[in-house]
Design a protein around this motif. Structure first.
Motif, PDB file in Angstrom:
ATOM      1  N   GLY A  70      75.081  13.554  22.698  1.00  0.00           N
ATOM      2  CA  GLY A  70      74.382  13.244  24.075  1.00  0.00           C
ATOM      3  C   GLY A  70      73.018  13.202  24.126  1.00  0.00           C
ATOM      4  N   VAL A  71      72.508  13.927  23.308  1.00  0.00           N
ATOM      5  CA  VAL A  71      71.017  14.059  23.206  1.00  0.00           C
ATOM      6  C   VAL A  71      70.207  12.888  22.759  1.00  0.00           C
ATOM      7  N   TRP A  72      69.166  12.331  23.615  1.00  0.00           N
ATOM      8  CA  TRP A  72      68.494  11.299  23.173  1.00  0.00           C
ATOM      9  C   TRP A  72      67.738  11.580  22.043  1.00  0.00           C
ATOM     10  N   LYS A  73      67.400  10.545  20.945  1.00  0.00           N
ATOM     11  CA  LYS A  73      66.964  10.666  19.839  1.00  0.00           C
ATOM     12  C   LYS A  73      66.130   9.546  19.418  1.00  0.00           C
ATOM     13  N   GLY A  74      65.064   9.391  18.993  1.00  0.00           N
ATOM     14  CA  GLY A  74      64.289   8.506  18.595  1.00  0.00           C
ATOM     15  C   GLY A  74      62.812   8.222  18.731  1.00  0.00           C
ATOM     16  N   ILE A  75      62.238   7.549  18.121  1.00  0.00           N
ATOM     17  CA  ILE A  75      60.851   7.457  18.211  1.00  0.00           C
ATOM     18  C   ILE A  75      60.126   7.015  19.660  1.00  0.00           C
ATOM     19  N   ASP A  76      60.988   6.161  20.212  1.00  0.00           N
ATOM     20  CA  ASP A  76      60.389   5.929  21.654  1.00  0.00           C
ATOM     21  C   ASP A  76      60.812   7.005  22.687  1.00  0.00           C
ATOM     22  N   VAL A  77      61.949   7.673  22.258  1.00  0.00           N
ATOM     23  CA  VAL A  77      62.371   8.841  23.285  1.00  0.00           C
ATOM     24  C   VAL A  77      61.184   9.965  22.824  1.00  0.00           C
ATOM     25  N   ASP A  78      60.843  10.355  21.693  1.00  0.00           N
ATOM     26  CA  ASP A  78      59.659  11.185  21.355  1.00  0.00           C
ATOM     27  C   ASP A  78      58.491  10.879  22.164  1.00  0.00           C
TER      28      ASP A  78
ATOM     29  N   ASN B 132      53.512  15.415  15.740  1.00  0.00           N
ATOM     30  CA  ASN B 132      52.336  14.326  15.443  1.00  0.00           C
ATOM     31  C   ASN B 132      52.950  13.222  15.229  1.00  0.00           C
ATOM     32  N   TYR B 133      52.286  12.081  15.140  1.00  0.00           N
ATOM     33  CA  TYR B 133      53.231  10.458  14.807  1.00  0.00           C
ATOM     34  C   TYR B 133      53.762  10.657  13.489  1.00  0.00           C
ATOM     35  N   GLU B 134      53.269  10.991  12.569  1.00  0.00           N
ATOM     36  CA  GLU B 134      54.046  11.126  11.230  1.00  0.00           C
ATOM     37  C   GLU B 134      55.430  11.903  11.377  1.00  0.00           C
ATOM     38  N   GLU B 135      55.482  13.260  12.137  1.00  0.00           N
ATOM     39  CA  GLU B 135      56.653  13.810  12.360  1.00  0.00           C
ATOM     40  C   GLU B 135      57.444  12.919  13.191  1.00  0.00           C
ATOM     41  N   MET B 136      56.943  12.153  14.193  1.00  0.00           N
ATOM     42  CA  MET B 136      58.108  11.560  14.945  1.00  0.00           C
ATOM     43  C   MET B 136      58.672  10.315  13.990  1.00  0.00           C
ATOM     44  N   PHE B 137      57.925   9.842  13.226  1.00  0.00           N
ATOM     45  CA  PHE B 137      58.335   8.653  12.419  1.00  0.00           C
ATOM     46  C   PHE B 137      59.321   9.271  11.680  1.00  0.00           C
ATOM     47  N   GLU B 138      58.798   9.956  10.626  1.00  0.00           N
ATOM     48  CA  GLU B 138      59.518  10.515   9.520  1.00  0.00           C
ATOM     49  C   GLU B 138      60.956  11.159   9.946  1.00  0.00           C
ATOM     50  N   ASN B 139      61.011  11.719  10.989  1.00  0.00           N
ATOM     51  CA  ASN B 139      62.363  12.291  11.566  1.00  0.00           C
ATOM     52  C   ASN B 139      63.096  11.315  12.305  1.00  0.00           C
ATOM     53  N   ASN B 140      62.520  10.280  12.748  1.00  0.00           N
ATOM     54  CA  ASN B 140      63.375   9.262  13.500  1.00  0.00           C
ATOM     55  C   ASN B 140      63.634   8.051  12.693  1.00  0.00           C
ATOM     56  N   VAL B 141      62.731   7.432  12.244  1.00  0.00           N
ATOM     57  CA  VAL B 141      62.998   6.259  11.385  1.00  0.00           C
ATOM     58  C   VAL B 141      62.751   6.079   9.821  1.00  0.00           C
ATOM     59  N   GLY B 142      61.940   7.444   9.554  1.00  0.00           N
ATOM     60  CA  GLY B 142      61.406   7.604   8.034  1.00  0.00           C
ATOM     61  C   GLY B 142      62.409   8.023   7.150  1.00  0.00           C
ATOM     62  N   LYS B 143      61.645   8.996   6.028  1.00  0.00           N
ATOM     63  CA  LYS B 143      62.417   9.523   5.177  1.00  0.00           C
ATOM     64  C   LYS B 143      63.449  10.556   5.458  1.00  0.00           C
TER      65      LYS B 143
END
Lengths: 337, 394
Positions: A52-60, A300-311
């Protein structure tokens, strides 16, 4: 008696402050919580996990704003909105900021009383089909039925694309992306069309993700970014520079793990970003450590990107044009100085 | 008011209860109008300050999105938001009309069945009513939609009848009639047949009043209405042909398609509403004094004649008022179609259109006006029927 009561109410109502141009920053600080509008469930952008925890690049992104403004990334109230509810929710003040993969278009920017604070994901519209349809290009989709989400730019692009290619299509529209993918699963339509990033997210929701594929064609530009109400420049600045701070941090190599060490950095840009020197935070009406809090608590942006939609995520989307400007992408933060 | 009949204690503008009543009414009205004016003004003020566009000019703009079912010609690249509104309106009316007719038929049958002396029929009706009345309508809509979709094959594995009717998960596809020259005569014949039936009915009633003999009106009327146009159809050389649907690419082209969303919605609405109508029918029938039935029986009338000619006409007076409410509910509930994507006025107009143009106030006002008009029309119509049915003093 009734008359005096009504007159009293009327008099009271007229003294109520107008909500227009109310200082959102002040309100958020006073409430101690940020109301952030997100989607009802798009993996990688904003969706709840099994706990039930919100996850995602928009959430971040929502968390970054909370970290910058309140100094605590956890002080966010996520408000899930369907595509057709999102702008009304923002206009009416139900949410303070909308981070719901909304496409920046001229109409939305100019006639809805809204301002787009920037682009946090450069996307484009694509098609998801069942492999057994035997189609390899969108050009072969003449006469196909599409499941789409109502009230999106997707709906309009689809019409444009099929018209310009002289093809026909049938649209079946649903309220939420969940309903859309459900209908696709049951075979109500031949294909789903949406922003390509969302299609990867929807694909992994299928019972057998390998049975479907995303076609190579991208038929539109979909710059997605956070939105605020028009007429509140102070708040607009906060949201816009929160985004720039995450990009600047990536560019300077400041990450969640090394941010404490970076406080002692000799690099003047890092010093300005983290509030060691300069008055960036104060000028925004925030504390001087606003950007430090963002990077420390969210990344930072890279961490948000890679953790949510990236590798580091099941979606495994390539950085592509979402890379930094000096890495061949379009992401460019205005200098913090 | 009784007060107005009392003589005023002393003369003066405020001492007469009548005057006072008028003055207070006027004052209240003024305050209400002021209130409304203030709120509306405040709203437009806020909207203007936020830079939100207002007005109805958006209705003339091109919509630019596709709609899965439209009763009028709709083109996604040139039709306007006004067309979208009309498409949604007609789709709502379609669901409303079909739903009301089906719900009335099912409701009447189940309501009568509930009081049947046949144990099985009575208990089955009871189970039906209690089951469908107690499940929220939204769940039923979703249930029927999923059942309909799950049960139907993909277009390439369509179930087909006579190579002209096809059933798959895109809908029921059937031939589209094409009217060629000469088909006008068939319409004329049909209209003439209808008119002659009206006269026939009058004659039959008159004869019944005079001689007491029954005339098989329904059978004869059906025969006239069907046979007359059919005869003309063959005389004029079969001017109606049909465009047959054919599998091309992903789906069938040509023909008329009934989309599964419409089917699911009509199933759900009519089955749900019928339970309430059935209960109203039962209440109506039970309200007819048993003496009426016994009297009819002693005259030697058959059971179904008693029901049709003695019980139901009297029961209708009790049935109609609650049924009006159910019809209104059915129309309003049709807005739940938004859950399955059936393109009716709420889905299309206060959903998609609202999001594309963002003018919430105008769009919500128009949508509310639609339901207000529907409700008023339905209640006016049925109140008129009710007034006709009332016992008239002679």
């Amino acid at each position: 008696m009734k008359v005096t009561k009504i007159a009293l109410i009327l008099g009271l109502a007229s003294t109520l402050p107008h909500l227009v141009n109310a200082a959102t920053l002040e309100q958020v600080t006073k409430k101690g919580v940020l109301n952030c509008g997100v989607s009802t469930g798009i993996p990688g952008f904003s969706a709840t996990d099994s706990k039930g925890v919100w996850k995602g690049i928009d959430v971040d992104f929502c968390r970054s704003v909370a970290a910058a403004v309140l100094g605590d990334a956890s002080k966010v109230k996520f408000i899930p909105l369907t595509a057709k509810e999102r702008f009304t929710a923002l206009q009416s003040g139900e949410i303070d900021v909308l981070a719901r993969s909304s496409t920046w278009t001229a109409t939305r920017d100019t006639s809805l009383g809204l301002n787009f604070a920037g682009v946090n994901y450069y996307d484009g519209q694509g098609f998801l089909i069942n492999k057994d349809l035997g189609v390899t290009s969108a050009k072969e989709l003449d006469g196909a039925s599409f499941c789409i989400q109502a009230g999106t730019t997707t709906e309009l692009n689809l019409t444009d694309y099929f018209k310009s290619n002289n093809m026909e299509y049938k649209a079946v529209t649903f309220d939420t992306s969940g309903q859309t993918i459900d209908a696709f699963k049951k075979g109500r339509c031949d294909a789903v069309t949406s922003d390509a990033s969302q299609l990867y997210g929807l694909k992994i929701k299928l019972d057998n993700p390998n049975s479907a594929m995303v076609l190579p064609e991208i038929i539109s530009k979909e710059p997605l970014g956070p939105v605020v109400r028009q007429g509140d420049d102070e708040w607009f600045n906060v949201v816009r520079w929160t985004m720039f701070a995450t990009l600047e941090a990536e560019e300077l190599g400041v990450t969640a793990s090394n941010v404490d060490k970076q406080l002692k950095s000799a690099n003047p840009s890092v010093k300005r970003l983290l509030g060691v020197s300069g008055k960036a935070g104060e000028n925004l009406g925030l504390k001087s450590d606003w950007a430090y809090q963002i990077v420390k608590q969210v990344g930072n942006y890279e961490e948000m990107f890679e953790n949510n939609v990236g590798k580091n995520s099941p979606l495994n989307i390539d950085r592509g044009i979402n890379n930094l400007w000096n890495q061949g992408g379009l992401m460019y933060a205005m200098p913090i100085r | 008011m009784n007060n107005s009949k009392l003589p005023p204690t002393s003369k003066g503008l405020f001492n007469s209860p009548q005057n006072r009543a008028i003055i207070f009414q006027v004052l209240s009205l003024a305050v209400v109008v002021l209130c409304i004016f203030y709120f509306v003004n405040n709203m437009f003020d806020n909207v203007a300050k936020r830079g939100i566009t207002t007005g109805f000019s958006f209705l003339g703009e091109t919509a630019g999105f596709g709609i899965s079912q439209s009763l009028i010609p709709y083109d996604d690249t040139s039709s306007t938001f006004l067309d979208v509104f009309i498409v949604g309106l007609l789709n709502t009316i379609l669901v409303g009309v079909i739903g009301i007719v089906l719900a009335s038929i099912i409701g009447l049958m189940v309501g009568v069945g509930r009081l049947s002396s046949n144990y099985l029929v009575a208990k089955l009706s009871l189970v039906y009513i209690e089951t469908f009345r107690n499940i929220p309508i939204l769940l039923q809509i979703l249930f029927w939609y999923n059942v309909v979709l799950a049960a139907l094959p993909s277009p390439r594995q369509s179930i087909s009848y006579f190579d002209s009717i096809f059933i798959n998960n895109r809908g029921f596809i059937m031939p589209d009639p094409i009217f060629e020259s000469g088909s006008g005569f068939i319409l004329v014949a049909f209209l003439l047949a209808c008119i002659s039936v009206v006269f026939l009915a009058k004659w039959a009633t008159k004869r019944h009043d005079l001689t007491g003999e029954e005339f098989p009106l329904v059978k004869v009327a059906l025969a006239i209405i069907v046979l007359a146009p059919l005869l003309v159809f063959f005389i004029t050389g079969q001017p109606i042909s049909a465009e047959y649907p054919a599998l091309k690419g992903f789906n069938f082209k040509g023909g008329i398609t009934i989309i599964p969303e419409l089917l699911a919605l009509i199933f759900a609405l009519s089955i749900y509403t019928a339970t309430y109508i059935a209960e109203a029918v039962r209440a109506g029938i039970e309200a007819v004094p048993p003496g009426q039935k016994e009297a009819a029986k002693s005259l030697g009338l058959k059971d179904h004649v008693i029901l049709r000619k003695v019980v139901l006409p009297q029961a209708l007076r009790v049935i109609i008022p609650p049924v009006i409410n159910q019809y209104l509910n059915l129309v309003k509930n049709s807005s739940l179609a938004t859950a399955i994507g059936y393109p009716e006025v709420v889905t299309l107009f206060s959903g998609t259109t609202l999001n594309q143009v963002g003018q919430a106030i105008e769009i919500i006002l128009m949508t509310m006006a639609v339901y207000l008009v529907f409700s008023i029309v339905i209640s006016l119509l049925l109140n008129w029927v009710n007034a006709k049915m009332e016992i008239k003093g002679r």
